[in-house]
Design a protein around this motif. Sequence first.
Motif, mmCIF file in Angstrom:
data_model
loop_
_atom_site.group_PDB
_atom_site.id
_atom_site.type_symbol
_atom_site.label_atom_id
_atom_site.label_comp_id
_atom_site.label_asym_id
_atom_site.label_seq_id
_atom_site.Cartn_x
_atom_site.Cartn_y
_atom_site.Cartn_z
ATOM 1 N N ILE A 19 68.278 -45.108 -71.515
ATOM 2 C CA ILE A 19 67.551 -46.039 -72.382
ATOM 3 C C ILE A 19 67.350 -45.384 -73.738
ATOM 4 N N ASP A 20 67.536 -46.173 -74.779
ATOM 5 C CA ASP A 20 67.303 -45.722 -76.153
ATOM 6 C C ASP A 20 66.182 -46.572 -76.751
ATOM 7 N N LEU A 21 65.200 -45.927 -77.342
ATOM 8 C CA LEU A 21 64.042 -46.647 -77.873
ATOM 9 C C LEU A 21 64.405 -47.659 -78.957
ATOM 10 N N ASP A 22 65.446 -47.396 -79.713
ATOM 11 C CA ASP A 22 65.770 -48.256 -80.842
ATOM 12 C C ASP A 22 66.908 -49.239 -80.553
ATOM 13 N N THR A 23 67.256 -49.383 -79.295
ATOM 14 C CA THR A 23 68.229 -50.391 -78.875
ATOM 15 C C THR A 23 67.476 -51.667 -78.531
ATOM 16 N N THR A 24 68.105 -52.811 -78.771
ATOM 17 C CA THR A 24 67.421 -54.070 -78.482
ATOM 18 C C THR A 24 67.206 -54.242 -76.987
ATOM 19 N N ALA A 25 66.076 -54.833 -76.649
ATOM 20 C CA ALA A 25 65.735 -55.079 -75.250
ATOM 21 C C ALA A 25 66.765 -55.979 -74.591
ATOM 22 N N ALA A 26 67.236 -56.986 -75.308
ATOM 23 C CA ALA A 26 68.182 -57.946 -74.738
ATOM 24 C C ALA A 26 69.459 -57.265 -74.256
ATOM 25 N N SER A 27 69.858 -56.177 -74.899
ATOM 26 C CA SER A 27 71.103 -55.505 -74.503
ATOM 27 C C SER A 27 70.993 -54.860 -73.120
ATOM 28 N N TYR A 28 69.785 -54.652 -72.636
ATOM 29 C CA TYR A 28 69.587 -54.070 -71.309
ATOM 30 C C TYR A 28 69.387 -55.120 -70.217
ATOM 31 N N LEU A 29 69.181 -56.362 -70.599
ATOM 32 C CA LEU A 29 68.860 -57.400 -69.624
ATOM 33 C C LEU A 29 70.091 -58.178 -69.197
ATOM 34 N N ALA A 30 70.028 -58.711 -67.986
ATOM 35 C CA ALA A 30 71.082 -59.594 -67.508
ATOM 36 C C ALA A 30 71.101 -60.846 -68.382
ATOM 37 N N PRO A 31 72.258 -61.462 -68.555
ATOM 38 C CA PRO A 31 72.355 -62.628 -69.446
ATOM 39 C C PRO A 31 71.332 -63.724 -69.156
ATOM 40 N N GLN A 32 71.035 -63.996 -67.891
ATOM 41 C CA GLN A 32 70.084 -65.063 -67.575
ATOM 42 C C GLN A 32 68.648 -64.710 -67.981
ATOM 43 N N ASP A 33 68.359 -63.434 -68.243
ATOM 44 C CA ASP A 33 67.013 -63.015 -68.618
ATOM 45 C C ASP A 33 66.821 -62.891 -70.127
ATOM 46 N N ARG A 34 67.869 -63.111 -70.881
ATOM 47 C CA ARG A 34 67.775 -63.022 -72.332
ATOM 48 C C ARG A 34 67.333 -64.367 -72.881
#
Length: 159
Positions: A19-34
Amino acid sequence: VGKAFTAVAVLRLVDQGPIDLDTTAASYLAPQDRYQALQGITVRQLLTMTSGLQDYYDEAIFEAMIADQANAQTAAFALAWASDLPPLFAPGTDYDYSNTNYLILGMILEQVTGKSYAEVITAEVVRVEHNHVVVNAGLKSEAYVPIAEFKNDQGELDQ
């Protein structure tokens, strides 16, 4: 306690690399959770309550929870509720306490590790071992606290 454990687990995974603090949250989530309001919000902004996301947990959600009791205690239910709320402000421009931030961080933990939230917290922060709660938050030593310390006046474990 849950938010503190979540923050520790996220920061441990930041330290370990996935995990990177400055990466967007959406990039870590499954498509249905964005959802649209997540655009441009970083993990750091979720941790520091500067995302602008509204708190899903308000009086109106209680009616929805009563109507759908089977799903009311799931992250997906809360996220669906939160996704209908417009942001309070642009990410990083203000502060507002919101349970939605830590709900999403918990989902990120699950997505990144492939484990349940409980499994991540047990692996990264705290576990029960021989009638003791063992706190392992990346410190040089672990803290062992007797489970009795967590019992209420009736001798039951506080939840």
